[in-house]
Structures are given as C-alpha cells and as structure tokens.
Scaffold this motif. Structure first.
Motif, PDB file in Angstrom:
ATOM      1  N   UNK A 130       0.705  -1.412   0.077  1.00 50.98           N
ATOM      2  CA  UNK A 130       0.240  -0.018  -0.096  1.00 50.98           C
ATOM      3  C   UNK A 130       0.876   1.172  -0.033  1.00 50.98           C
ATOM      4  N   UNK A 131       2.045   1.379   0.588  1.00 51.74           N
ATOM      5  CA  UNK A 131       2.874   2.473   0.912  1.00 51.74           C
ATOM      6  C   UNK A 131       3.401   2.680  -0.359  1.00 51.74           C
ATOM      7  N   UNK A 132       3.502   1.542  -1.290  1.00 51.97           N
ATOM      8  CA  UNK A 132       4.357   1.873  -2.419  1.00 51.97           C
ATOM      9  C   UNK A 132       3.289   2.531  -3.454  1.00 51.97           C
ATOM     10  N   UNK A 133       2.028   2.529  -3.232  1.00 52.60           N
ATOM     11  CA  UNK A 133       1.112   3.032  -4.305  1.00 52.60           C
ATOM     12  C   UNK A 133       0.592   4.695  -3.759  1.00 52.60           C
ATOM     13  N   UNK A 134       1.099   5.090  -2.622  1.00 53.81           N
ATOM     14  CA  UNK A 134       0.654   6.346  -2.425  1.00 53.81           C
ATOM     15  C   UNK A 134       1.951   7.335  -2.247  1.00 53.81           C
ATOM     16  N   UNK A 135       1.791   8.071  -3.104  1.00 53.88           N
ATOM     17  CA  UNK A 135       2.890   9.026  -3.563  1.00 53.88           C
ATOM     18  C   UNK A 135       3.857   9.534  -2.477  1.00 53.88           C
ATOM     19  N   UNK A 136       2.970  10.011  -1.571  1.00 53.87           N
ATOM     20  CA  UNK A 136       3.746  10.751  -0.455  1.00 53.87           C
ATOM     21  C   UNK A 136       4.517   9.746   0.238  1.00 53.87           C
ATOM     22  N   UNK A 137       3.962   8.502   0.629  1.00 50.53           N
ATOM     23  CA  UNK A 137       4.972   7.407   1.322  1.00 50.53           C
ATOM     24  C   UNK A 137       5.879   6.860   0.559  1.00 50.53           C
ATOM     25  N   UNK A 138       5.760   6.681  -0.673  1.00 43.64           N
ATOM     26  CA  UNK A 138       6.711   6.221  -1.565  1.00 43.64           C
ATOM     27  C   UNK A 138       7.839   6.815  -1.584  1.00 43.64           C
ATOM     28  N   UNK A 139       7.608   8.498  -1.505  1.00 43.03           N
ATOM     29  CA  UNK A 139       8.792   9.575  -1.651  1.00 43.03           C
ATOM     30  C   UNK A 139       9.584   9.217  -0.432  1.00 43.03           C
ATOM     31  N   UNK A 140       9.063   9.518   0.717  1.00 33.66           N
ATOM     32  CA  UNK A 140       9.728   8.876   2.079  1.00 33.66           C
ATOM     33  C   UNK A 140      10.569   7.647   2.169  1.00 33.66           C
ATOM     34  N   UNK A 141       9.729   6.402   1.382  1.00 34.52           N
ATOM     35  CA  UNK A 141      10.540   5.158   1.418  1.00 34.52           C
ATOM     36  C   UNK A 141      11.936   5.267   0.379  1.00 34.52           C
ATOM     37  N   UNK A 142      11.739   6.025  -0.674  1.00 35.57           N
ATOM     38  CA  UNK A 142      12.724   6.195  -1.650  1.00 35.57           C
ATOM     39  C   UNK A 142      13.825   6.847  -0.763  1.00 35.57           C
ATOM     40  N   UNK A 143      13.502   7.937  -0.043  1.00 31.15           N
ATOM     41  CA  UNK A 143      14.668   8.611   0.679  1.00 31.15           C
ATOM     42  C   UNK A 143      15.380   7.848   1.474  1.00 31.15           C
ATOM     43  N   UNK A 144      14.630   7.031   2.259  1.00 30.78           N
ATOM     44  CA  UNK A 144      15.097   6.190   3.387  1.00 30.78           C
ATOM     45  C   UNK A 144      16.090   4.962   2.586  1.00 30.78           C
ATOM     46  N   UNK A 145      15.759   4.438   1.333  1.00 28.45           N
ATOM     47  CA  UNK A 145      16.639   3.545   0.700  1.00 28.45           C
ATOM     48  C   UNK A 145      17.962   4.500   0.238  1.00 28.45           C
ATOM     49  N   UNK A 146      17.752   5.541  -0.047  1.00 28.78           N
ATOM     50  CA  UNK A 146      18.813   6.441  -0.718  1.00 28.78           C
ATOM     51  C   UNK A 146      19.859   6.447   0.609  1.00 28.78           C
ATOM     52  N   UNK A 147      19.263   6.357   1.659  1.00 25.20           N
ATOM     53  CA  UNK A 147      20.116   6.695   2.921  1.00 25.20           C
ATOM     54  C   UNK A 147      20.607   5.517   3.328  1.00 25.20           C
TER      55      UNK A 147
END
Length: 710
Positions: free
Chosen positions: A577-594
């Motif tokens: 679900x979080x991968x389908x919601x833009x705002x949550x996906x943006x946060x997850x991508x930033x965490x992975x980048x970290x």
C-alpha cells in the motif's frame, strides 16, 4: 535601575515603593520572555522625563501594595501625567479596593500582586498593550466606539491584526459565560465557535471566525457551535468583517453573534438524521432503524447481522492526497456499498471512515461471513478519485442477534468491538464478535488515557526476537518489538494499543523513541561483542511515512550512533500500500537512498504486484506466519511458499519466514531454500539483557539453530 535589554519586547515602567512584594514582582517581570526593558522609579516627579525617554508600552503603578507611599502615588495626581500610556494599578489582596478605585479614576485594570503568578502577569501585560494599541488605531474617539459596542444586543468580539482578542461587550461575555478576568486569558478564544453546527465537523484553524476577520474576510449568519461551561453546546449565528483605520489599513476585525440554539435545533431535527456528505442515514437514524429490525427479528425468531465496515488507513489518504480526495473516496465507498447490498438491507455512515450495515433474515453465520467477504472484495477494487488511483483494504466487524446482544445499542457496541479486533489483527479481514474479548474492550477508554502518558512514565519497552540464517544456524539479526508494561493490565502487545497510537497522533513521538532506542542498543551491542553485521528491523506505521521528519530523524540518529545504515531495516505491515501512495513512496525512496533496508512484512496476505517488488525500494520480504502455521499439511501454502522463495531469488530480494513453531516447519523452509526464519521454536522475544547471552555465543562462533546435516 534599568534591566539590560535581552530581546525585543515590551518596555515597562514601574512606579512605586521598593517593598519586598514589589521586588519579587519586578524579578518575575524581568524574566518574562515578552519583556524587553523594565525601568524602576520611586519618585513621581521624574515620571514625565522617563515617559519621554523610554516610551513604555505599559506603566505599572503602585496604588497600595503596602501602606507606605499611598499619598505619593495617588492616581488622581499621577494619571493625568501619562495620557498616552496604558496603566495597570498594583495593589494587594487586602487593599483590593484601591485597585478598583484606580480603574474608576482612569487606569486600564488592576492586579493584586499576591494573587499574581508570572503567567497571569504576562497575559495581563500583553492584553493591556494590545487593547490600547488597537483602540488607538481606530478613527474617531474611543468613547464613541466603546459606547456603540456596549450598546449592541448581539455579542461582539474585537480582535487585532494578530487575531488576539482586545475587547468584548457585555452581551458577548454573558453569552460566553466569561468575565473580564477570563477575557485576558486567551485560551477560550481558540475554541470560539470552532464546530460547524450543520455537519458537526471541527473547523480548520484558518476557518475560525476570529481568524477570518483578522484577514479582512466578511461573512454573515454562519451557524456555528460553541460549548459554554455550565450551559452546554450553543448554536450561534456568527457574522464578521475586517476593521480598518482612517488610512484604510487593515488593523483587525470584529465578530458579532447571537444565540439561535432553539430555532436551529427545531429546523434541523429531521435533516440531522442524514449524513450530508454521503446522503446515507447517520448513526442516530441507524440506531432507530436497527431497533425496529431487532423487534422484527424477535417476532420471527430469525438471525439479524450487524456489521461495522471500517476503511483501513483512511487517514493516510487524507494526509497524502488531501481531505477533498478523502471526501470523494467516502462518497464513492458509500455508492459502492449500496451496489453490494440487497434491497432492504440497512446502510448508514457511522462517522469518519466507517459504515454500519444491518442484514435481516440470515439463516446462519455463514451468510453474514459471505456478505462481509463480498464487501471486502468489492471495496478492494481500485477507486479513481480526482484522477488518483486509490487502493484500500477494509476491516469488518460482525455482531449477530441474539448471541452478541438483544438491543440496537448492544449490537452496535459488539460490532465496534469486533472491528477493533479485526484492525488490531492487521486489518483487511472480517471478525465476528467474541464475548471472550469483551472484558478487554471495556477498558479501551482507560487504555486511551494511559497511552498518552506511557512514554513519559517509561512504561514502553522493547523486546527483541532473533532471526537466524537457516543455512548455518547463526544469528542473522533481530526484530525490535514494542511492548507496553501497563501498570494494571501487565505487558501488552502492539495489537492492544497500536490503533490508539495512530488515532491519537502519538505514533510519531513513540516511533522516534523506538528508532533512537534501537540505534542506541545496536551501537552498544556492536561495540561490546564485535558484531558489525548485526541488523535490527523496526516495524513502521504508514502514518510515520507522512509525518514529514522521519528521514531527517533517521539520518541524524544513525549519525549520532555511528551506525552503518545497512544495519537498520524498516518493516512495512500493510502490503504494498505504501508503494502506491506518492507521499509515502517518496519517504521510502529517501530512506533507501540513505542506505537502510525496507522489508515487506506479512507477505502472502496482501495483493502485491511484480512492479511493487521490482521498484528498487523493497530489499526483503517476510512470509506471513499464516502461511507457515500449516505449511507441512497444506499443499496450497507449500506451493505459495516455494513460489515466493523462487520469485525473491529471481528478483535478488532477501526472504525470511516468521511464525516458525515446530521443527517440521523449520525443515520445510530449509528444504525450500528459505534464507532465514524466526519464531517461537527458535526463540521467543526477549529483553535486551537476555540477548547478551546470544551475542556472546555468536561471538564465540556458536549457533542458535543447528544446520541440517547432509
């Protein structure tokens, strides 16, 4: 003496005797954040000079703090010397009449210093300054303005450009149940008419009438709800507009209001039985209709089913896409539910993101379960709202008459309890009401109060469950699990209080505490036992992904404890679900980048697309325990587990299993090439000091689980 200027703020002159009480007041005054300068005077003859030199915002005049000096500081003599500065008369409680007399002689207000704490002093200073500054900007004489305001039958509130209340008339104070002293305490104004009387919805901050007029907006006869102490809820017709000075500059606003409670209730008695947003019956009307259905079920000796349908994570939609999209989703949900029900079934909006359903003439509980499954499937299909694709899951609680209750109220309460059980178990499921669970649910209110203090009282704690490498039996990592050591109910798992953390907004502060505690513990273990590759996974609520500061906090905390980001993993429990919601996906991508890992928890219980797994965000996933519990007997689950492992291997995504409770389950996972596992067979969740023994064994090359012997 002149106190040094520390920061911009008010300039205050004190004129009076240097008594013990006066000294104490002046020390408190000098420490106030809003005070820039305090000038102490004892000689009234020097007052004109200091007024010209310092141009104070407020003058504090001693008119009776002690018996000494009453002749020297006679208000009749001193007040004519200060025409352009507001005056607060200071006295003591036993000489309070001198303060009252000073106000009658021209002072703005008085204070008894032995009843005055720093907070009250600061409120009085600010209000006196703001009131004087505001009135001074109005064109025309002050007496004329005050006379007009006081003569109005409607209540009147005047605010300055910053939205602070500077004056009210007698009618306003009577309607609101406040006196002049309470007027200076600004807390009441923040709740003034803060609820839409027609919908019952709270207004946003920018929609409040006192905020609108300070921006110069004009409105007429808005029906708004206001709670008055010792009276109850009142409905006011509220009007307002901005106020401008002679140069047409906006300087504040004025709000007028009158009591329309009786007429409003009479005219809206019928329309209030329907929800304005969805046009469905509301909770009150549903209760009446359900009472009639219960009577019919009693006469016919047939089963009646009551359901509460609750949208999982609806708050995430509001936070990420906005309330307008959330409202569209609710209307679309109502329409879809109407299409899923039979003619004659009752449907109502229960409030927020939940709906009531009553189904009559059921032949067995299976009929209710089938209807609930139909609803869950129907609402899982994609919603298109304002161009957004939205996916939701649904929790359904079911209460059956007469087993769960024999009145409308008892059936509704039972359905609500069942829904809470469904949501606490992870959502996206149906749950029949269980009488065995009822005693726990009766304590829900007590738990909600307690959770607000649990963090400060250090009642929250962590347990750690080992995860092992199945190929060699060595410790691979740990999962951090939150627990609440409740003073009355003992150690509680997250299923009992996670929904409370989310609904109260405490999930953000508690989540940060968990992250910081885990990082501190991991740093200590790595330093002590030389296990630099040890990882710890942390469960993450979707709401934390929309809080705005998660990435910044994780970055700072990892840096503070000098950790490799790859040693921290965050587990997502709501499928993709979080991968389908833009705002949550943006946060997850930033965490992975970290550099931290992102794990998809509960794999196998949610619909997940290949695109989601191939999004470069997910680094691993965990097979849900429901697949593992009967995997040695259930061939379907065996195929699912083997397919998931093969898929993970093909996508280069790590995979582990949870809920391993028997040696046969462990051996099946080994034979299927599952990389890692955790569960009670391997180890129960443990306190941190018990993990020390495992890490000591690990540092010596020991194994938690012996690998399979070829």
């Amino acid at each position: 003496m002149i106190y040094p200027e520390e920061q911009p703020g008010m300039r205050v002159i004190f004129l009076g005797e240097m008594s013990v009480s006066a000294r104490s007041l002046l020390r408190g005054l000098a420490g106030l954040s809003d005070v820039q300068q305090v000038v102490e005077l004892t000689d009234p003859e020097t007052l004109p000079h200091h007024l010209a030199a310092h141009r104070p915002d407020v003058l504090l005049l001693d008119v009776g703090i002690t018996e000494e000096g009453t002749d020297r500081y006679d208000p009749d003599h001193i007040l004519p010397m200060i025409p352009a500065c507001p005056v607060i008369a200071l006295t003591s409680a036993e000489r309070e009449q001198r303060g009252i007399r000073a106000v009658l002689q021209g002072a703005q207000r008085y204070l008894c210093v032995d009843r005055c704490n720093p907070e009250r002093l600061q409120q009085t200073l600010l209000h006196t300054r703001d009131e004087h500054a505001f009135i001074d900007t109005l064109s025309g004489p002050n007496e004329a303005f005050n006379a007009v305001v006081e003569g109005l039958h409607d209540g009147v509130i005047v605010v300055n450009r910053e939205g602070r209340v500077v004056t009210t008339n007698a009618s306003a104070r009577r309607l609101l149940g406040i006196d002049r002293e309470q007027l200076e305490r600004s807390a009441w104004s923040g709740d003034f008419c803060s609820i839409d009387a027609e919908t019952g919805d709270p207004l946003q901050q920018f929609e409040l009438p006192l905020q609108r007029v300070r921006r110069g907006e004009r409105f007429n006869e808005l029906p708004l709800l206001h709670h008055v102490d010792h009276v109850g809820d009142m409905v006011f017709a509220v009007s307002g507009h901005g106020l401008r000075n002679q140069h047409r500059e906006l300087i504040g606003g004025i709000v007028s209001f009158r009591d329309i409670t009786t007429s409003f209730q009479r005219s809206h008695q019928r329309t209030q039985q329907f929800d304005r947003m969805t046009q469905l019956a509301n909770r009150g009307l549903f209760g009446e209709q359900l009472g009639q259905a219960v009577a019919r079920a009693e006469r016919s000796q047939r089963t009646l089913g009551v359901m509460l349908v609750d949208l999982d994570r609806f708050r995430v939609v509001n936070d990420s896409l906005g309330h307008d999209v959330g409202d569209l989703l609710l209307r679309e949900t109502a329409r879809r539910l109407q299409g899923l029900l039979r003619n004659g079934d009752l449907l109502a909006r229960a409030g927020d993101d939940a709906f009531f359903i009553a189904i009559e003439n059921l032949t067995s509980p299976r009929d209710a379960a089938a209807a609930a499954q139909k609803i869950i499937r129907g609402l899982s299909e994609t919603f298109i709202c304002a161009g957004n694709e939205i996916y939701i899951s649904t929790s359904v609680g079911i209460a059956l008459y007469p087993e769960a209750g024999d009145t409308a109220d008892s059936l509704i309460a039972a359905a609500e309890r069942a829904t809470r059980q469904a949501k606490d178990a992870g959502g996206a499921r149906l749950q029949f009401y269980s009488a065995a669970q009822a005693p726990y649910d009766e304590h829900a209110a007590e738990l909600e109060v307690g959770i607000r203090h649990a963090l400060l009282r250090r009642e929250l704690t962590l347990r750690f469950q080992p995860r092992v490498n199945l190929s060699n039996g060595r410790l691979l990592g740990l999962e951090a699990l939150l627990r609440w050591q409740h003073p009355r109910f003992g150690l509680l798992p997250p299923a009992r209080f996670l929904s409370l953390l989310e609904s109260t907004g405490l999930i953000h502060s508690v989540g940060e505490w968990v992250i910081k505690s885990v990082c501190a513990q991991l740093h200590a273990w790595q330093q002590r036992y030389g296990v630099p590759d040890l990882t710890i996974s942390i469960n993450l609520s979707p709401l934390q992904l929309t809080g705005g500061r998660l990435v910044e906090f994780v970055t700072q905390t990892i840096n503070d404890y000098q950790l490799d980001p790859g040693c921290i993993e965050f587990e997502l429990g709501d499928g993709a679900g979080s991968l389908q919601r833009p705002r949550e996906l943006e946060t997850l991508q930033a965490l992975r980048k970290l550099g931290v890992g992102i794990t998809l928890d509960h794999f196998g219980t949610h619909d997940i697309s290949f695109a989601a797994l191939d999004s470069t965000v997910i680094s691993s996933f965990v097979l849900h325990q429901s697949l593992i519990q009967d995997v040695t007997e259930n061939e379907k689950h065996q195929r699912i587990v083997r397919a998931a492992i093969a898929m993970a291997d093909g996508l280069d995504i790590a995979i582990s299993a949870e809920g391993v409770e028997t040696p046969d389950q462990l051996e099946f996972l080994r034979s299927s090439n599952c990389a890692a596992a955790q569960g009670f067979y391997i180890s129960h969740p443990m306190e941190s000091h018990k993990i020390n023994a495992l890490l000591h064994t690990e540092s010596l090359g020991g194994k938690i689980v012996e690998p399979q012997i070829a």
